[in-house]
Each structure stands twice: as C-alpha cells, then as structure tokens.
Design an enzyme around this catalytic site. Sequence first.
Site, PDB file in Angstrom:
ATOM      1  CE1 TYR A 152      11.606  -8.572   5.706  1.00 51.08           C
ATOM      2  CE2 TYR A 152      12.406  -6.150   5.959  1.00 51.08           C
ATOM      3  CZ  TYR A 152      11.408  -7.189   6.437  1.00 51.08           C
ATOM      4  OH  TYR A 152      10.587  -7.144   7.473  1.00 51.08           O
ATOM      5  N   GLY A 153      11.271  -5.956  -0.069  1.00 57.43           N
ATOM      6  CA  GLY A 153      10.879  -4.713  -0.308  1.00 57.43           C
ATOM      7  C   GLY A 153       9.449  -4.540  -0.067  1.00 57.43           C
ATOM      8  CD  GLN A 201       3.166  -7.684  -2.628  1.00 53.65           C
ATOM      9  OE1 GLN A 201       3.106  -8.610  -2.050  1.00 53.65           O
ATOM     10  NE2 GLN A 201       2.484  -6.636  -3.352  1.00 53.65           N
ATOM     11  CB  SER A 259      20.569  -5.729   1.206  1.00 49.23           C
ATOM     12  OG  SER A 259      19.092  -5.201   1.448  1.00 49.23           O
ATOM     13  CB  SER A 262      16.228  -4.741   3.090  1.00 47.53           C
ATOM     14  OG  SER A 262      15.679  -3.717   2.294  1.00 47.53           O
ATOM     15  CG  HIS A 300       4.493  -9.670 -11.652  1.00 46.93           C
ATOM     16  ND1 HIS A 300       2.938  -9.699 -12.356  1.00 46.93           N
ATOM     17  CD2 HIS A 300       5.054  -8.747 -12.759  1.00 46.93           C
ATOM     18  CE1 HIS A 300       3.198  -9.239 -13.844  1.00 46.93           C
ATOM     19  NE2 HIS A 300       4.226  -8.427 -13.764  1.00 46.93           N
ATOM     20  CD  GLU A 330     -12.488  19.675  -7.262  1.00 43.64           C
ATOM     21  OE1 GLU A 330     -13.326  18.642  -7.358  1.00 43.64           O
ATOM     22  OE2 GLU A 330     -12.675  20.510  -6.279  1.00 43.64           O
ATOM     23  CD  GLU A 342     -12.494  17.212  -3.538  1.00 47.38           C
ATOM     24  OE1 GLU A 342     -13.579  16.651  -3.833  1.00 47.38           O
ATOM     25  OE2 GLU A 342     -12.306  18.557  -3.490  1.00 47.38           O
TER      26      GLU A 342
END
Length: 329
Positions: A22-23, A25, A48, A50, A105, A224, A228
């Site tokens: 449950y991170g 993704q 956990s 989460s 993945h 900079e 930006e």
Amino acid sequence: MFYDDDADLSHLDGKTVAIIGYGSQGHAHALNLKDSGVDVVVGLRPDSSSVAKAEEAGLEVVDPAEAASRGDIVMMLVPDERHHDIWESDVADGVAPGNLLLFGHGFSIHYGEVEPPPEVDVALVAPKGPGHLVRRQYLEGSGVPCLIAIQQDATGNARDLALAYAKGIGGTRGGVIETSFKDETETDLFGEQAVLCGGASALVQAGYDTLVEAGYDPQMAYFESLHELKQIVDLMYEKGLAGMRYSVSNTAEYGDYSRGTRVIDDHVRAEMKRILEEIQSGAFAREWIAENRAGQENFLRMRAEQAKTSVETVGQELRSHMDWIKPDF
C-alpha cells in the site's frame, strides 16, 4: 494503443483483486479499482504503518497470505527488492491454478526473482507515472497511460483481464501499449537511471553547484537549476519539445540548440549506452539484488549523503514558504 472502448471492466465482475502493498502505487491501484466498482482486498502485515491508512480509506486489510488466497487476481505492489521474500513466504501458496498474478514492474519476473508456476496467468500493468499521479488523475477524470505485457497465458484470458485492470485504474483513459516484460523492465530502468531520476538529478545538482561555486546566491541557483525545471517539463509534457521551445524566449531557444549538445555530448551518450548494456546484461539487477541482501549499506549511505547537500537544505527552506506545495512525506 488501447483506450476505454477496447477494455471491458466486466471481466473483473465476481473477482477479488488482492493488492499486496500500500505504497505509492498500491494505494492508487486499490482506491481506483474500488471506485471503479471492483472488489478489492489489501494485503499488509499487521505491523505495517500502512494498515491504518488503508482502513481509513475504506479498504479491507488482511495479511498478505490471506489476501493472496482470496484474490482471483493478485497484484504485487511491494518494492522490487521485497518481491522474492514476500512471494516465497506469503503469496506463492495462495495463488491457485487459473489465477492471474500481476506486477506493476517487470523486474522480478525478468530477472528471475519470482518464478510463478506454469498453471497461472502472469501479466504486467505498469502505469507510466508515480502512484500519487495515478490517483490524482483518476479523480480528475483523466488517467496515466499504462503498459501491459503477458508473460504466461494459462487460461487464455490474461490479456482481457490485464486490459480490464488497466481500465479500472484509469489507464485506458490515457492509453495502453502492449509490450513484453523484458522491454518494460529494460526501458523503465534506463529511463530512471539515465534521464528521469539519475540524469535529471545529476544535471540539477551540477547546475546548482556550478552557479554557487561561481559566487551566485544559493537561493537564486536553486530557482534557476531546480524550481524552474518543473515549468519547462510541464511545457514538454503538454506540447512536446517543439512546443516548449515555442513558449520560451528566442534567446532561450537559441541557447537550447547551441549549448545543450555541449552538456549532453558524445561522452554522455556513450555512458548512456553503457548504462543500458548493464541493464540488458543483468549486471545492474545483480548489483541491486546483492545490495539488498547485504542490508542496503551503500544505498542508505548515498541517501543520507544526498539529503545533506546544499541544494536540498536551501530548497527545503524555500519550499517551506510555498503553502501551495504540500509534500507527501
């Protein structure tokens, strides 16, 4: 490309999707699927941090082994380096013949960290963006484009189910491309290392350091070299390189053409090729797997060192005055 009309969410009717993790993704997939009317259960160990977050969001949370047993579709969304151990200890026994094992993945399948039995479907649904964006764009009515890939199709239904899952998380709104586990893994790792994370971070750091070492104000250097950058990337995202160049000044456009190739020169391009070769040969995967099995000593040291750099400390102070920027961590 596949879009909404090419995917049928009804393929998920009567099925339970188990989200392991449950991170970034994991939370996005679980919540988007739930909002799409899919039966979702989240697999987390009881200790956990989460668990409370998932339950507060209205999701059912059980331990990973029970989630895997209940899921007709099991999506592995814990970090890559944890796939092997969690697969062996909690998930493998619960994935029954005919189930669909999904990944966000391709790393652990492509490099052999997880070896599913032949009687299950194995597929990939990989959003091309971080989980918080997957969730936000879904709520906004748009969607992050996805890749799908089929590694094993034991039932003959893997592709339809993968497309339905992609639709459930909003991916078919942005478009879905079919690929292979190999190509997704290798291009994703290359993008992260050479351009999106490694390349961009090193470029920002080098630009900041160059200005500060030349005597310019660190706060000016931060704006900079880093702040930006988002504005330029947003223009690229919306209009491509040509559209970005149209929106900036002629001076900036000329500097882009005449100086950019001096920064990204033949030496950099050769190094990019070497990085890709390390990914294709498995050298990077072996290095990362060994790093984790050794306790992540080098990884944690590098993380700590980067957190202390001037660009980080200056940036943290400047961002603290920007109420519209709300950090996720």
